[in-house]
Enzyme design. Structure first.
Site, short mmCIF file in Angstrom:
data_model
loop_
_atom_site.label_atom_id
_atom_site.label_comp_id
_atom_site.label_asym_id
_atom_site.label_seq_id
_atom_site.Cartn_x
_atom_site.Cartn_y
_atom_site.Cartn_z
N CYS A 12 50.84 33.51 32.63
CA CYS A 12 50.98 32.56 31.52
C CYS A 12 50.70 33.32 30.22
O CYS A 12 50.23 34.46 30.23
CB CYS A 12 50.00 31.40 31.68
N CYS A 94 41.01 32.18 26.80
CA CYS A 94 42.28 31.46 26.70
C CYS A 94 42.16 30.34 25.67
O CYS A 94 41.16 29.61 25.64
CB CYS A 94 42.62 30.87 28.07
N GLU A 124 35.04 29.44 34.23
CA GLU A 124 35.51 28.62 33.11
C GLU A 124 34.67 27.37 32.96
O GLU A 124 34.22 27.02 31.86
CB GLU A 124 36.97 28.22 33.32
N CYS A 192 45.86 22.71 30.86
CA CYS A 192 46.81 23.64 30.24
C CYS A 192 48.24 23.25 30.62
O CYS A 192 48.53 22.99 31.80
CB CYS A 192 46.48 25.05 30.73
N SER A 220 41.51 32.67 42.93
CA SER A 220 42.15 32.08 41.76
C SER A 220 42.32 30.58 41.95
O SER A 220 43.06 30.14 42.85
CB SER A 220 43.52 32.73 41.52
#
Length: 285
Positions: A12, A94, A124, A192, A220
């Protein structure tokens, strides 16, 4: 066997941006320390290591005068600690994660108890929790307050890589359990759009094939969500990190194989998987 790739997959813009910033910083500063891996992908981590990026677990372990915040972000304490040690900070967080951090901080400042729909052990989410303060909670359970005292004001937001439909379901179920005693509920959509696009493309791919290979780091989160979406469609799905993990038995009786990849997966990893599939097909023929 027909091999079909998802319409949208792989890196991304946030990951591309983070890698670009970190590579440039490593060159300019002759090596930097990254606070954790920039993304959950071993190929990317190896590539950055060759460029002079050393992965450390904490600010105190930094072996350079420059430390990098990864794309997953970090809490305010990390920035203060680095500043206190006189370290130069390179921030590759990000932009979508930054938005979630700001939303959590704003909600907390306005007196809301912040609930993050996400995995509490994910870096995160841990960073967003830190921006929200001590009263913030990370959970996937809409019944988190069952049997407990209910806050008067609650703010809901999501880990950026969660499935939008799952977040909507979480919000609906949470509301059903806490209303009407709750005085105020505020919901902020922090998912997102790149994540949504990849999930929609994976869903469409799963409708057209009888086997799906999802390429990406085993740790991930967004790649795991892609695998779950495909598996939930009733299609045999395998989450692999690289082409070497493909098992020939998976291909028996399959006519159409789909390939998709997480947002932290480089294009070369996807092409290696496609190449391996073609090789196995030729041998089988």
């Amino acid at each position: 066997m027909d091999i079909k790739k998802a319409g949208v997959m792989g890196f991304c813009s946030g990951v591309r941006r983070a890698i670009r910033i970190m590579e440039r910083a490593a060159q300019e500063h002759h090596g930097i320390s990254s606070l954790g891996t920039i993304v959950h992908n071993s190929q990317v981590v190896k590539r950055l290591s060759d460029s002079g990026v050393r992965v450390v677990d904490s600010v105190q372990e930094a072996a350079d005068d420059t430390v990098a915040i990864t794309s997953h972000g970090a809490g305010p304490g990390v920035y203060r600690e680095a500043e206190g040690l006189g370290l130069w900070v390179v921030d590759t967080t990000c932009p979508f994660v930054k938005n979630a951090q700001r939303a959590a901080q704003k909600l907390a400042a306005e007196g809301f108890t912040v609930i993050i729909f996400g995995e509490g052990d994910h870096p995160e989410v841990q960073g967003v929790l830190a921006w929200a303060g001590e009263k913030a909670i990370a959970t996937l359970d809409p019944g988190v307050f069952t049997g407990k005292a209910l806050p008067r004001r609650v703010g809901l937001l999501s880990q950026t890589t969660q499935n939008p439909q799952h977040f909507a379901q979480f919000v609906a179920q949470f509301m059903a359990q806490v209303m009407p005693p709750l005085q105020e509920l505020r919901v902020v959509n922090t998912i997102c759009h790149a994540t949504s696009q990849r999930q929609e493309a994976a869903h469409a791919l799963a409708r057209e094939v009888d086997l799906v290979l999802v390429v990406g780091g085993h740790n991930s989160a967004n790649t795991r969500h892609l695998a779950k979406i495909c598996a939930d469609m009733g299609v045999e799905t395998h989450h692999i990190q690289g082409a070497e993990e493909i098992q020939t038995s998976w291909l028996e009786g399959r006519c159409r194989t789909g390939v998709t990849a997480g947002a932290s997966t480089p294009e070369e990893a996807v092409e290696a998987v496609v190449g391996r599939l073609k090789e196995l097909c030729r041998k089988k023929a």
